[in-house]
Design a protein around this motif. Structure first.
Motif, PDB file in Angstrom:
ATOM      1  N   ARG A 169       0.764  -1.188  -0.170  1.00 32.81           N
ATOM      2  CA  ARG A 169       0.036  -0.367   0.010  1.00 32.81           C
ATOM      3  C   ARG A 169       0.824   0.899  -0.106  1.00 32.81           C
ATOM      4  O   ARG A 169       0.497   2.490   0.095  1.00 32.81           O
ATOM      5  N   SER A 214      -2.176   4.354  -1.249  1.00 33.67           N
ATOM      6  CA  SER A 214      -2.700   3.889  -1.707  1.00 33.67           C
ATOM      7  C   SER A 214      -4.133   4.867  -0.117  1.00 33.67           C
ATOM      8  O   SER A 214      -3.457   4.905   0.757  1.00 33.67           O
ATOM      9  N   ASP A 267      -7.020   4.124  -0.613  1.00 34.51           N
ATOM     10  CA  ASP A 267      -9.133   3.515   0.087  1.00 34.51           C
ATOM     11  C   ASP A 267      -8.715   2.416   0.433  1.00 34.51           C
ATOM     12  O   ASP A 267      -9.462   1.620   0.454  1.00 34.51           O
ATOM     13  N   LYS A 286      -6.660  -0.066  -0.367  1.00 36.41           N
ATOM     14  CA  LYS A 286      -6.279  -1.657  -1.289  1.00 36.41           C
ATOM     15  C   LYS A 286      -5.096  -1.509  -1.774  1.00 36.41           C
ATOM     16  O   LYS A 286      -4.329  -0.853  -1.613  1.00 36.41           O
ATOM     17  N   SER A 336      -5.939  -0.300  -6.399  1.00 38.59           N
ATOM     18  CA  SER A 336      -6.654   0.954  -5.478  1.00 38.59           C
ATOM     19  C   SER A 336      -6.823   2.359  -6.953  1.00 38.59           C
ATOM     20  O   SER A 336      -6.308   2.428  -7.789  1.00 38.59           O
ATOM     21  N   MET A 343      -5.464   7.322  -4.855  1.00 43.61           N
ATOM     22  CA  MET A 343      -3.753   7.261  -4.247  1.00 43.61           C
ATOM     23  C   MET A 343      -3.371   9.093  -4.112  1.00 43.61           C
ATOM     24  O   MET A 343      -3.515   9.515  -5.112  1.00 43.61           O
TER      25      MET A 343
END
Length: 751
Positions: free
Chosen positions: A599, A632, A634, A636, A641, A644
Motif C-alpha cells: 500500500r 493508497s 482507499d 487497497k 487502488s 492514491m
C-alpha cells in the motif's frame, strides 16, 4: 577550499531562535557533548559530503518556484487521512500498556503519529484562540496527526499557562487555561490524543521561595534533587491534573484523551555535573557525602578520599567537567556516577508514585527522553526505563550558531536518525520518539519524514512526534518557514506528514521479523560513558550499526550479562529482514532508500542516479535529490487502488534566502513566500490491475485542484505521469478500472 564554521554569519534573529532552542535542549552536559555542537565539530568527517552539497545547488536558482501551505482553506482539501483516527480520542477508556505496546481499552494496538505544539517562531501561538481551535484540530487530523505533545505549557502567559502578573509562578492565567481547555476538547473531538508535559521551561520568581531563582532559569538538573523545586513540580502537577475541563467535563487525571504524561523534558544528572550557582553545588555535595556514608564502608570511604587527595575530616569533592571525568580512577568515577543514577531513580520513582498513587493519574508516564547521542544514554535509561514508557529525541544536523554540515542522511546511514533513535528502545516497554526533525535550512530535509516513518514502523515503535508544529495567530499571516523546527508551513514536510501517517498508523510497513536484543552489565553501563566518540551512537563495541536497518533492536537488560559482539554485514546495500526496506549506497557513497509494500512505496534520496524500479513505482526525474512516495488512499493495494496520494519533495527555501560561502548557514533568512524545487520529470505507475485510465491532479497548499487533472500516458512499462508543472509537492492520483463504472474524475474520501 572551505572556510571554518566560525566564519559563518547569521542574522541576530536566527541566533535568537537557536539560543532559545539550545536552552530548550541543554545537551552541553559535561561528559555528554551536545549533538547540536557535535554536528558542527564533525565537519571534517562530512568533508566529502559537504563538497557535494556545496556544488549541487547554485546560490541563485531560478528552478525554485513559489508554493505555500494554506491551512485555513484546507477544509476543501482533496487529501484527508483523518479516516486513520478514531473519534473521539479516548473512546471507551484509557490507553494502557500491554505486551510492550500501547493498547486501547479493548486491547487493540494503537500507535501515535504526532507533532509538538510550541510557540517559538514569529507569528505563532501555542494555544490558539477559541475561534481558531476547531480549524487547527481539523487541520492536524486531516494530515493524520492523532496525538499532540503539549510542550512548554509552563511558560508565562501569553505563551503558556503561568500567570505573569504575580510575584510567583504558582498560578495559572485564567484566560490561557480556558483556551487550553477548549483546544483540548476540540482535539479530542477530532480523534487527537494529548501528550501532556509537566516541567519543561518554567522560570522562577521571587515569590516561589526558590534559592537563586533569577540565576537558574529552567533549573535543568536541579529539578531532580532540590526539595523546593520538587515540591513546586508536584504542586504544578496537582493543579493541572486535578483541574476540571468544563468542555470535556473531566479532570485531566481522569481524562482518557490524555494518552501520556511526561515528567521533565531533556533533564538529567551526570558525572561532572555542575550547578549554575554555589548554593546548589554545595547542596548536591552534602547529598553526595551523606550518600557515601550510607553506601560505603569506612575503608572504602578512606580509599576514595585518598584517590581524591582529601583528608579524613573533609567532604569528598565531586568531579568537575569532562576532563576530570575522563581522567578519574575507575573507583571514583564509578562511585560518583552510581550516585547520580540513584538520585535520578529516586526522583522518577517518587514523581511517578505521586502522580499515580496520590493524584490517581491513569495515563502511562514518561520520565524524560534519551536526548544526547554524542554520549552514552545507558545510565539515564537505567532510571527512565523504570517507568511505563521509554522515550528518545534526536535531530539530523541540529542547527548551531556555527552552521551545519548540510549533507544528506541517505549518504550516512549509521549516523541516521533511525540508528540513533533505535539504541533507546527497551524490550517490554513502549518506545516513543517525542522530538525529531530534519531542521531547516538543510537542503536535503525532504528525506526525513518518509525514511523515519518507514523505519519506525519496521522497528515497531509506538509513537513519533515531529518537532514542531506552530499554529499561526493571524489569518493573513504570510507563509514562509519561520524557524529551523516549525513544519507547519513547510510545503514538503506537511504533505509528507500525511503520507507518513499512512505508512506508520495504517501499518503499511511490516515490523521486523527478528529482534536483536542487547544486555549490559552494571559495570558496562558505567564504563560506556567514557567510551570514545567513535562509538556513537550505540556506545556498544562490537555492535554493527547496520543491525537496526536489518532487524528490530531492543535493550533486554541494563543489569544483566555483558553484551557480546555481533557479526558485521555488507555495507553497500542494507536490506530489512522483511525485504520491504533497502538502504542502498553507491560506490561513491551516495544513498537512496527504497520502500516497497503493498500500500505504500517510495524512492528517497539520489533517485535519478540510483534508477530503482519498484513493483508499482519508478521515476525518471531531473532533480539531483528528491523524495517520491505513493500510497493508497482507499486501503487497497496500490495495484488495485482507485485513489492514491503521490508526494514529490525536494528543496524548500524562503524568498530572498542566501547561503554563506561554504553553504553551511544562511547569511539571510529570507521571507515569504516559501519556494520549492519542483520534482521534474516522469513518474511511472506499474502493474496497475485493470487500469483503463490514470489521472493525476496537482494540488495547491490547501489541497485543492490546480487546473485540470493530468492524463497519464500508457507506455510499455505502465502509466507515465509528467510531474513538475504546475509546481506542487503533492498529487491526487485516480485510476479508472476497466470493470468500474466510476468516472475518471472520481475522488471520494476513504471510509
Amino acid at each position: 577550499m572551505f572556510k571554518r564554521c566560525n566564519t559563518v554569519s547569521l542574522s541576530l534573529w536566527w541566533l535568537a531562535v537557536l539560543r532559545a532552542k539550545l536552552s530548550a535542549s541543554p545537551r552541553l552536559c559535561g561528559g555528554f557533548s551536545c549533538r547540536l555542537w557535535n554536528s558542527t565539530s564533525c565537519l571534517s568527517f562530512f568533508f566529502p559530503l559537504l563538497f557535494w552539497s556545496s556544488v549541487a545547488f547554485p546560490q541563485t536558482d531560478d528552478s525554485l518556484k513559489p508554493f505555500t501551505m494554506n491551512h485555513r482553506e484546507g477544509a476543501s482539501s482533496l487529501i484527508d487521512v483523518s479516516f486513520l483516527l478514531e473519534a473521539p480520542a479516548g473512546k471507551g477508556g484509557f490507553i494502557r500498556v500491554q505486551d510492550s505496546h500501547f493498547v486501547k481499552p479493548d486491547g487493540k494496538r494503537i500507535r501515535f503519529w504526532g507533532v509538538n505544539l510550541t510557540d517559538w517562531s514569529k507569528g505563532s501561538v501555542m494555544i490558539p484562540p477559541k475561534e481558531d481551535a476547531p480549524m487547527w484540530a481539523a487541520t492536524l487530523a486531516r494530515f493524520g496527526v492523532n496525538c499532540v505533545r503539549l510542550h512548554f505549557l509552563d511558560l508565562a502567559a501569553p505563551r503558556g499557562l503561568i500567570d505573569k502578573t504575580r510575584e510567583d509562578s504558582r498560578e495559572f492565567d485564567a484566560e490561557q487555561l480556558d483556551r487550553l481547555d477548549f483546544f483540548i476538547a476540540e482535539l479530542k473531538k477530532a480523534g487527537i490524543y494529548i501528550n501532556l508535559n509537566l516541567n519543561v521551561g518554567r522560570s522562577y520568581k521571587a515569590g516561589d521561595g526558590v534559592q537563586d531563582y533569577d540565576k537558574i532559569r529552567w533549573a535543568k538538573g536541579l529539578t531532580l534533587f532540590d526539595p523546593r523545586l520538587i515540591e513546586l513540580q508536584k504542586e504544578y502537577a496537582r493543579k493541572l491534573l486535578t483541574h476540571s475541563n468544563p468542555y470535556t467535563k473531566s479532570e485531566y487525571r481522569h481524562e482518557p484523551a490524555v494518552a501520556i504524561v511526561e515528567l521533565v523534558n531533556e533533564n538529567a544528572l551526570y558525572a561532572g555535573f555542575r550547578s549554575p550557582t554555589p548554593y546548589y553545588d554545595n547542596a548536591l555535595n552534602e547529598i553526595y557525602n551523606t550518600w557515601l556514608q550510607k553506601k560505603l564502608t569506612p575503608d572504602e570511604l578512606d580509599e576514595l578520599r585518598a584517590i581524591a587527595g582529601v583528608s579524613a575530616d573533609q567532604p569528598l569533592p565531586r568531579l568537575k567537567g569532562g576532563a576530570e571525568v575522563a581522567a578519574a580512577p575507575k573507583k571514583r568515577f564509578h562511585t560518583e556516577l552510581s550516585f547520580y543514577m540513584e538520585l535520578e531513580k529516586n526522583y522518577f520513582r517518587d514523581m511517578q508514585a505521586y502522580l499515580t498513587d496520590t493524584l490517581g493519574v491513569k495515563s502511562p508516564i514518561v520520565g524524560t527522553a534519551d536526548h544526547s547521542h554524542s554520549g552514552s544514554s545507558y545510565p539515564l535509561l537505567s532510571s527512565t526505563s523504570l517507568l511505563d514508557v521509554v522515550d528518545g529525541h534526536t535531530y539530523w544536523q541540529h542547527p548551531s550558531p556555527r552552521g551545519i554540515p548540510n549533507t544528506p542522511m541517505v549518504n550516512d546511514p549509521f549516523n541516521s536518525t533511525v540508528v540513533e533513535l533505535s539504541r533507546t528502545a527497551f524490550a517490554g516497554k513502549p518506545y516513543t520518539v517525542s522530538e525529531v526533525n530534519h531542521p531547516y535550512p538543510n537542503e536535503w530535509a525532504g528525506e526525513g519524514i518518509p525514511i523515519l516513518a518507514a523505519y519506525a514502523a519496521f522497528q515497531d515503535w509506538d509513537a513519533i512526534f515531529w518537532y514542531t508544529f506552530e499554529p499561526k495567530l493571524a489569518p493573513d499571516w504570510k507563509p514562509y518557514v519561520g524557524d529551523p523546527f516549525d513544519i507547519s508551513l513547510n510545503p514538503v514536510k506537511m504533505p509528507q506528514l500525511a503520507a507518513g501517517a499512512l505508512m506508520f498508523l495504517r501499518g503499511d510497513v511490516s515490523s521486523a521479523r527478528k529482534t536483536v536484543e542487547r544486555s549490559y552489565s552494571p559495570e558496562q553501563v558505567l564504563d560506556s560513558v567514557r567510551l570514545a566518540k567513535s562509538e556513537r551512537p550505540y556506545f556498544t563495541p562490537g555492535f554493527p550499526l547496520s543491525i537496526p536497518l536489518q532487524h528490530g533492536s531492543r535493550i533486554r537488560s541494563l543489569d544483566g550479562k555483558a553484551t557480546t559482539e555481533f557479526p558485521a554485514v555488507n555495507l553497500d546495500s542494507i536490506t530489512s529482514d522483511t525485504g520491504e526496506l533497502v538502504w542502498h549506497l553507491s560506490a561513491d557513497k551516495r544513498g537512496v532508500v527504497t520502500l516497497e509494500t503493498d500500500r505504500s512505496q517510495a524512492l528517497i534520496g539520489h533517485v535519478k542516479e540510483a534508477r530503482k524500479n519498484l513493483r508499482n513505482l519508478t521515476a525518471q526525474i531531473s532533480n539531483t535529490f528528491c523524495s517520491i512516495a505513493l500510497s493508497s488512499l482507499d486501503s487497497k493495494p496500490i495495484s488495485r487502488s482507485e485513489r492514491m496520494l503521490l508526494i514529490t519533495g525536494a528543496r524548500v527555501a524562503n524568498t530572498g534566502a542566501k547561503w554563506n560561502e561554504s553553504r553551511t548557514a544562511l547569511a539571510d533568512w529570507g521571507g515569504p513566500p516559501t519556494l520549492i524545487e519542483p520534482v521534474m520529470g516522469k513518474v511511472i505507475l506499474r502493474n496497475l490491475e485493470k487500469a483503463a485510465e490514470v489521472r493525476a491532479t496537482a494540488l495547491d497548499g490547501a489541497g485543492r485542484r490546480i487546473g485540470k487533472p493530468l492524463a497519464a500516458k500508457q507506455v510499455k512499462d505502465g502509466w507515465e505521469i509528467e510531474i513538475g508543472d504546475p509546481s506542487t509537492t503533492w498529487y491526487e492520483v485516480t485510476v479508472r478500472k476497466s470493470d468500474s463504472q466510476a468516472g475518471p474524475h472520481a475522488s471520494t474520501h476513504a471510509p
